[in-house]
Design a protein around this motif. Sequence first.
Motif, mmCIF file in Angstrom:
data_model
loop_
_atom_site.group_PDB
_atom_site.id
_atom_site.type_symbol
_atom_site.label_atom_id
_atom_site.label_comp_id
_atom_site.label_asym_id
_atom_site.label_seq_id
_atom_site.Cartn_x
_atom_site.Cartn_y
_atom_site.Cartn_z
ATOM 1 N N ALA A 86 -28.529 25.325 43.860
ATOM 2 C CA ALA A 86 -27.912 24.988 45.151
ATOM 3 C C ALA A 86 -26.393 24.930 45.041
ATOM 4 C CB ALA A 86 -28.454 23.658 45.663
ATOM 5 N N MET A 87 -25.879 24.396 43.938
ATOM 6 C CA MET A 87 -24.431 24.319 43.751
ATOM 7 C C MET A 87 -23.802 25.708 43.730
ATOM 8 S SD MET A 87 -23.861 21.091 43.675
ATOM 9 C CE MET A 87 -22.159 21.036 43.185
ATOM 10 N N LEU A 88 -24.496 26.676 43.142
ATOM 11 C CA LEU A 88 -23.953 28.038 43.062
ATOM 12 C C LEU A 88 -23.909 28.721 44.424
ATOM 13 C CD1 LEU A 88 -25.543 29.337 39.735
ATOM 14 C CD2 LEU A 88 -23.346 28.215 40.105
ATOM 15 N N ALA A 127 -17.099 10.399 35.267
ATOM 16 C CA ALA A 127 -17.837 10.068 34.047
ATOM 17 C C ALA A 127 -19.044 10.985 33.857
ATOM 18 C CB ALA A 127 -18.294 8.614 34.084
ATOM 19 N N ASP A 128 -19.565 11.518 34.930
ATOM 20 C CA ASP A 128 -20.714 12.426 34.871
ATOM 21 C C ASP A 128 -20.399 13.647 35.748
ATOM 22 O OD1 ASP A 128 -23.182 13.554 34.481
ATOM 23 O OD2 ASP A 128 -24.194 12.314 35.990
ATOM 24 N N PRO A 129 -19.587 14.588 35.231
ATOM 25 C CA PRO A 129 -19.053 15.661 36.070
ATOM 26 C C PRO A 129 -19.969 16.881 36.207
ATOM 27 C CG PRO A 129 -18.126 15.824 33.880
ATOM 28 C CD PRO A 129 -19.069 14.640 33.860
ATOM 29 N N ALA A 130 -21.274 16.683 36.101
ATOM 30 C CA ALA A 130 -22.191 17.822 36.122
ATOM 31 C C ALA A 130 -22.023 18.670 37.379
ATOM 32 C CB ALA A 130 -23.637 17.324 36.006
ATOM 33 N N SER A 131 -21.922 18.021 38.538
ATOM 34 C CA SER A 131 -21.785 18.760 39.785
ATOM 35 C C SER A 131 -20.458 19.515 39.846
ATOM 36 C CB SER A 131 -21.892 17.811 40.986
ATOM 37 O OG SER A 131 -23.180 17.234 41.043
ATOM 38 N N MET A 132 -19.405 18.939 39.252
ATOM 39 C CA MET A 132 -18.119 19.619 39.218
ATOM 40 C C MET A 132 -18.195 20.888 38.370
ATOM 41 S SD MET A 132 -16.365 17.849 41.245
ATOM 42 C CE MET A 132 -14.781 18.656 40.999
ATOM 43 N N VAL A 133 -19.003 20.867 37.322
ATOM 44 C CA VAL A 133 -19.211 22.069 36.508
ATOM 45 C C VAL A 133 -19.877 23.146 37.361
ATOM 46 C CG1 VAL A 133 -20.427 23.039 34.514
ATOM 47 C CG2 VAL A 133 -19.354 20.786 34.349
ATOM 48 N N GLY A 134 -20.876 22.742 38.152
ATOM 49 C CA GLY A 134 -21.533 23.693 39.043
ATOM 50 C C GLY A 134 -20.590 24.277 40.070
ATOM 51 N N LEU A 135 -19.732 23.430 40.643
ATOM 52 C CA LEU A 135 -18.753 23.921 41.621
ATOM 53 C C LEU A 135 -17.724 24.838 40.950
ATOM 54 C CD1 LEU A 135 -17.945 20.916 43.996
ATOM 55 C CD2 LEU A 135 -19.091 23.065 44.563
ATOM 56 N N GLY A 136 -17.339 24.518 39.716
ATOM 57 C CA GLY A 136 -16.435 25.401 38.984
ATOM 58 C C GLY A 136 -17.049 26.760 38.752
ATOM 59 N N ALA A 137 -18.340 26.778 38.442
ATOM 60 C CA ALA A 137 -19.045 28.050 38.276
ATOM 61 C C ALA A 137 -19.062 28.835 39.584
ATOM 62 C CB ALA A 137 -20.479 27.785 37.806
ATOM 63 N N ALA A 138 -19.310 28.139 40.705
ATOM 64 C CA ALA A 138 -19.331 28.801 42.009
ATOM 65 C C ALA A 138 -17.962 29.378 42.352
ATOM 66 C CB ALA A 138 -19.779 27.826 43.095
ATOM 67 N N LEU A 139 -16.895 28.650 42.010
ATOM 68 C CA LEU A 139 -15.546 29.137 42.267
ATOM 69 C C LEU A 139 -15.268 30.411 41.475
ATOM 70 C CD1 LEU A 139 -12.697 28.890 43.443
ATOM 71 C CD2 LEU A 139 -12.138 27.312 41.579
ATOM 72 N N VAL A 151 -12.544 35.939 34.026
ATOM 73 C CA VAL A 151 -12.999 34.974 35.029
ATOM 74 C C VAL A 151 -14.521 34.957 35.110
ATOM 75 C CG1 VAL A 151 -12.930 34.349 37.474
ATOM 76 C CG2 VAL A 151 -10.871 35.209 36.349
ATOM 77 N N GLY A 152 -15.126 36.150 35.066
ATOM 78 C CA GLY A 152 -16.576 36.238 35.189
ATOM 79 C C GLY A 152 -17.308 35.558 34.050
ATOM 80 N N ASN A 153 -16.823 35.747 32.826
ATOM 81 C CA ASN A 153 -17.511 35.148 31.687
ATOM 82 C C ASN A 153 -17.244 33.652 31.574
ATOM 83 O OD1 ASN A 153 -19.063 37.227 30.027
ATOM 84 N ND2 ASN A 153 -17.153 38.309 30.475
ATOM 85 N N ILE A 154 -16.075 33.198 32.022
ATOM 86 C CA ILE A 154 -15.879 31.745 32.159
ATOM 87 C C ILE A 154 -16.911 31.200 33.146
ATOM 88 C CG2 ILE A 154 -14.333 29.961 33.062
ATOM 89 C CD1 ILE A 154 -12.006 31.633 31.943
ATOM 90 N N GLY A 155 -17.104 31.936 34.239
ATOM 91 C CA GLY A 155 -18.096 31.530 35.227
ATOM 92 C C GLY A 155 -19.495 31.481 34.652
ATOM 93 N N VAL A 156 -19.866 32.495 33.848
ATOM 94 C CA VAL A 156 -21.198 32.507 33.236
ATOM 95 C C VAL A 156 -21.367 31.308 32.309
ATOM 96 C CG1 VAL A 156 -22.733 33.756 31.663
ATOM 97 C CG2 VAL A 156 -21.473 35.006 33.418
ATOM 98 N N GLY A 157 -20.323 31.014 31.527
ATOM 99 C CA GLY A 157 -20.395 29.846 30.655
ATOM 100 C C GLY A 157 -20.574 28.555 31.438
ATOM 101 N N LEU A 158 -19.861 28.440 32.550
ATOM 102 C CA LEU A 158 -20.007 27.253 33.392
ATOM 103 C C LEU A 158 -21.392 27.194 34.033
ATOM 104 C CD1 LEU A 158 -16.494 27.149 35.119
ATOM 105 C CD2 LEU A 158 -17.378 25.570 33.382
ATOM 106 N N VAL A 159 -21.926 28.360 34.408
ATOM 107 C CA VAL A 159 -23.287 28.398 34.964
ATOM 108 C C VAL A 159 -24.277 27.866 33.934
ATOM 109 C CG1 VAL A 159 -25.177 29.933 35.660
ATOM 110 C CG2 VAL A 159 -22.897 30.261 36.621
#
Length: 297
Positions: free
Chosen positions: A108-110, A156-168, A86-94
């Motif tokens: 800010a998203m993190l 179409a531009d999910p950049a913020s969702m990637v940030g939220l996924g990293a925070a999760l 989970v942690g390294n998936i998070g790092v990749g998303l970060v």
Amino acid sequence: MKTPAVDGAIAGTVHKGVFLILLATLCIVLMNTCAKVSSVAHGPVEMVFYRGVVALGLLVPFMLATRPVSVFRTRRIGAHLYRAAVGNIGVGLVFWAYSLLPMANATAMLFAAPLFVTALSPLLLGERVGPSRWIAVAAGFGGILLVARPSVNLLADPASMVGLGAALCIALVDMALRNLGRTEDPLTTVFYFILGGVILTAPYALLYGTLPDSGILPWIAGIGIFTAVQQLAKTAAYRFAEASFLAPYTYTAMVWATLAGWLLWRELVTLQVMAGTGVVIASNLFILRRAEPAAWK
């Protein structure tokens, strides 16, 4: 009764903790800055791999010099595997989020990670969350919406969702560490976390990745170097002061991220992002104060 000398010694110890957590926070921003620069040539999976290789090259000698060999032993390999995955998936998303977003926005998203911890703790940890903290969580996610500025083009531009996924992912790791921390040396946990990242990403990196060229190599090395330093600094900081006391100092990341974004990419922080970040930080601090009142006395 405490004497002035004892009070002074306690204050000195706390100051060491504050210095170390500020150093760790700065190194996290520098790590992410290096990842953003490196993203022009390497994807998140490759960067997680190179990060781990460099960090282990620094961390393992330090552990051998400061701990007995038994520090590498564990009876909780399953818990470490979960944290590593989970942690390294998070790092990749970060790293992915920083490649897509301005430095300040991604940072800010993190900050949503503590909000996720509070929201998920009743389900995953069986903890009770009172109405006031639920309101703070809702307000915090309202602040995240200000930063993300969602629109009909979100998918179409999910950049913020990637940030939220990293925070999760960060939140899930934080909850896992509450359990691991009861039995494991912090350096043992860090070692298996970074080693797990290398093992998980090695097949892709070795088969499909490319070696860094001379222009990118210092930035790739920087990812690993700052990873090792921030992990060691953070581990040491919690020996001198409680995590709940040190938590507010981690928000200095926004200052460093804003400065790095402006110096390297001439990114300017909008008032909307500043307002949203302020709401998120205020919500996190309120939740922390309600959860750990003793730390604020």
